[in-house]
Design a protein around this motif. Sequence first.
Motif, PDB file in Angstrom:
ATOM      1  N   ARG A 162       0.839  -1.205   0.000  1.00  0.00           N
ATOM      2  CA  ARG A 162       0.000   0.000   0.000  1.00  0.00           C
ATOM      3  C   ARG A 162       0.875   1.257   0.000  1.00  0.00           C
ATOM      4  O   ARG A 162       0.580   2.223  -0.723  1.00  0.00           O
ATOM      5  CB  ARG A 162      -0.916  -0.007   1.223  1.00  0.00           C
ATOM      6  N   LEU A 163       1.949   1.254   0.763  1.00  0.00           N
ATOM      7  CA  LEU A 163       2.833   2.422   0.800  1.00  0.00           C
ATOM      8  C   LEU A 163       3.513   2.658  -0.544  1.00  0.00           C
ATOM      9  O   LEU A 163       3.697   3.805  -0.962  1.00  0.00           O
ATOM     10  CB  LEU A 163       3.885   2.255   1.903  1.00  0.00           C
ATOM     11  N   SER A 164       3.880   1.600  -1.223  1.00  0.00           N
ATOM     12  CA  SER A 164       4.504   1.779  -2.538  1.00  0.00           C
ATOM     13  C   SER A 164       3.530   2.421  -3.518  1.00  0.00           C
ATOM     14  O   SER A 164       3.910   3.262  -4.344  1.00  0.00           O
ATOM     15  CB  SER A 164       5.003   0.432  -3.082  1.00  0.00           C
ATOM     16  N   THR A 165       2.257   2.044  -3.422  1.00  0.00           N
ATOM     17  CA  THR A 165       1.235   2.646  -4.281  1.00  0.00           C
ATOM     18  C   THR A 165       1.046   4.119  -3.947  1.00  0.00           C
ATOM     19  O   THR A 165       0.963   4.975  -4.834  1.00  0.00           O
ATOM     20  CB  THR A 165      -0.096   1.903  -4.124  1.00  0.00           C
ATOM     21  N   LEU A 166       1.003   4.433  -2.662  1.00  0.00           N
ATOM     22  CA  LEU A 166       0.756   5.812  -2.232  1.00  0.00           C
ATOM     23  C   LEU A 166       1.922   6.738  -2.592  1.00  0.00           C
ATOM     24  O   LEU A 166       1.700   7.868  -3.041  1.00  0.00           O
ATOM     25  CB  LEU A 166       0.512   5.851  -0.722  1.00  0.00           C
ATOM     26  N   THR A 167       3.147   6.289  -2.378  1.00  0.00           N
ATOM     27  CA  THR A 167       4.287   7.158  -2.679  1.00  0.00           C
ATOM     28  C   THR A 167       4.405   7.413  -4.181  1.00  0.00           C
ATOM     29  O   THR A 167       4.771   8.507  -4.605  1.00  0.00           O
ATOM     30  CB  THR A 167       5.587   6.568  -2.133  1.00  0.00           C
ATOM     31  N   THR A 168       4.072   6.404  -4.976  1.00  0.00           N
ATOM     32  CA  THR A 168       4.067   6.601  -6.432  1.00  0.00           C
ATOM     33  C   THR A 168       2.980   7.587  -6.831  1.00  0.00           C
ATOM     34  O   THR A 168       3.205   8.483  -7.662  1.00  0.00           O
ATOM     35  CB  THR A 168       3.849   5.260  -7.139  1.00  0.00           C
ATOM     36  N   LYS A 169       1.807   7.448  -6.245  1.00  0.00           N
ATOM     37  CA  LYS A 169       0.712   8.365  -6.534  1.00  0.00           C
ATOM     38  C   LYS A 169       1.065   9.787  -6.116  1.00  0.00           C
ATOM     39  O   LYS A 169       0.740  10.759  -6.819  1.00  0.00           O
ATOM     40  CB  LYS A 169      -0.558   7.899  -5.810  1.00  0.00           C
ATOM     41  N   PHE A 170       1.725   9.944  -4.983  1.00  0.00           N
ATOM     42  CA  PHE A 170       2.149  11.272  -4.511  1.00  0.00           C
ATOM     43  C   PHE A 170       3.013  11.950  -5.575  1.00  0.00           C
ATOM     44  O   PHE A 170       2.798  13.117  -5.918  1.00  0.00           O
ATOM     45  CB  PHE A 170       2.934  11.115  -3.206  1.00  0.00           C
ATOM     46  N   GLU A 171       3.993  11.226  -6.104  1.00  0.00           N
ATOM     47  CA  GLU A 171       4.903  11.806  -7.090  1.00  0.00           C
ATOM     48  C   GLU A 171       4.164  12.183  -8.369  1.00  0.00           C
ATOM     49  O   GLU A 171       4.416  13.249  -8.950  1.00  0.00           O
ATOM     50  CB  GLU A 171       6.031  10.828  -7.407  1.00  0.00           C
ATOM     51  N   LYS A 172       3.250  11.333  -8.818  1.00  0.00           N
ATOM     52  CA  LYS A 172       2.513  11.631 -10.046  1.00  0.00           C
ATOM     53  C   LYS A 172       1.614  12.845  -9.853  1.00  0.00           C
ATOM     54  O   LYS A 172       1.494  13.701 -10.735  1.00  0.00           O
ATOM     55  CB  LYS A 172       1.683  10.423 -10.485  1.00  0.00           C
ATOM     56  N   ASN A 173       0.937  12.927  -8.714  1.00  0.00           N
ATOM     57  CA  ASN A 173       0.115  14.097  -8.419  1.00  0.00           C
ATOM     58  C   ASN A 173       0.951  15.372  -8.418  1.00  0.00           C
ATOM     59  O   ASN A 173       0.532  16.405  -8.948  1.00  0.00           O
ATOM     60  CB  ASN A 173      -0.564  13.946  -7.055  1.00  0.00           C
TER      61      ASN A 173
END
Length: 673
Positions: A162-173
């Motif tokens: 879940r953290l890997s998904t969130l950190t990737t999403k943070f960067e894309k946002n």
Amino acid sequence: MSNPFFEPSTLPYGMPPFAEIRDEHYKPAFEKGMADQLAEIAAITRRRDMPTFENTFIPLEQSGQLLERVAAVFFNKASADSNDYTNELEEEIAPLLAAHSDAIKLDPQLYWRIKTVYDTVESLGLDAESRYLVERYYMEYTVAGAGLSDDDKEKLKEYNQRLSTLTTKFEKNLLADTNDLAVVIEDVAELDGLEPGEISAAAEAARERGLEGKYLITLVLPTGHPFLSALTDRTVRERIMAASRARGNRGNEWDNSDIVLEITRLRAERAKLLGFDSHAAWVTADETAKNPGNVRAMLDRLAVPAARNAREEQADLEAQAGHPIAAHDWAFYTEKVRQAKYDVDEAAMRPYFEAERVLWDGVFFAATKLYGIQFTERDDIVAYHPDVRVFEVTNDDGSPVGLYTLDLYTRDSKRGGAWMNSLIAQSTLLDHPVVVTNNLNVPKPAAGEPTLLTYDEVNTFFHEFGHALHGLFARVTYPKFAGTNTYRDFVEFPSQVNEMWMLWPEVLANYAIHYQTGEPMPQEFVDRIQASSAFNEGFQTSEYLAAALLDQAWHALGAGVVIDDVPTFESRALTAVGLDNPAVPTRYSSTYFAHTFSGGYDAGYYSYIWSEVLDADTVDWFKGNGGLTRENGDRFRQRLLGVGGSKDPLEAFRDFRGRDADIQPLLDRRGLN
């Protein structure tokens, strides 16, 4: 389908075959790379004989070569030249890679083999690097949770994915919102104060987005912006600052607020599962700092004098301005006061910082003087983008060092900031050469116009090249120790040391040449810069410490602590340490703090100033031992840069310096006595 990742590259120095790589190659290579490595790990754990260094650690280090090849290329592309496909694939692949890493690090049979060798390491007669390899694997796997129960491992895997998904999403946002918030200027008169090259770059950026006849000011990663020091129109400065601080917190599809809250909550819960009071405690347990108390003690020691100095600087600025100073005024009036006090005009220095001369006659020249290395541009080797240049690096006897690639210019497909990556990491065990890349974000002027760098951009160039030298020079047996693979709170040290050569008289005289007149930079410019070296350090130290302490505050939270509002938490955290001055905003607010929420510096942003203690002490050593000499360079290369991560970094520092680091040179440098 022929996939160029499936076999090692046959190009010089193993350069990835970028001319052959297509988007559709990445996913199959990731899938096969993960499957291959799991099979290689299974071959280790299925063995019936007792664990030894040779039957456990050697094949462990040899595993995952396909995965490493594709990951190095893909994640560099995702940062430097992303597109819709890479953005989608990165979000898809991130949790799969997290699960893959967990499958290896949490494998009970593999951990048993590692621990068995570790428990008998004293009697094995290993060389120093091999013994250190055993110690590092045992520590990393233990801290990662390899000793947990099966049920707890399943919970840990859920957290990690879940953290890997969130950190990737943070960067894309962040990338999307940064592009969306770029400031559009209609009238060139509003850009009064900028140099012609900067105006040209703004016009070119607008043209690339279909805004012919307009000007686009793209945002940089930190809160501040280089143009704020020069723009005379206060309204435009305010627009840039407002846009910068709005990133990721506008309530739109790219809002990162909820992501920040979920990331910090999950990190705290994961730390508890792993037996630590907080995420910061978990992170620092395997860094040179050892615990968050040591980090806070240092940061708190610096915060009080930094805040005091910033308020004294603010009084000077308000006297100059004749009105209260807002955050968007600070850089502009800082230059006014700097000129009044020291007669320093950084804008007047830009014509002397033409990018090509900075590269060849500054950055490369200093490296040649120190280390004897030579640089040859290789137009025959294709890189990952047309703007990227490739250089072969050799020793003075002609023996190979590696390839260095430079990606200088900003573009919408590149994330903000500046960084170094390894595309190929040296290893004797794998017979790997080395290829490193530097990324900067310099606005690209129109064709035919010179690229003139700011003072800060030149400094960043030297800094990032210090990372590149670390990657190029490391000569290790095991891939785990290759290049810059060392403790996170040590890795900035070599790059910070390399900054010193920017203003070293012999280096500066060689590259700081007016691009039109051919005249060298006047000595009085340099004298004034050096006389003002501690000027504005209150601001610079305060904005950095605010970010570092904010990072620590988020990651000091224990499991079960509920935070429901990001701005309120930030305000309270900064007020608690006396760094809540509205005129001195934190270098990064949480919703665009990429270092800590997507960049791998979580609970570790303190690393820059932690490393600067070593850096400032090392600069003193160079100055006291003759400066820019081959003898000094060879010592630094052999005892520090050349060891990569193959020994304890503080031991390597003591080997170079002859003692532990002294904090006094840092306090002197930043005016914090």
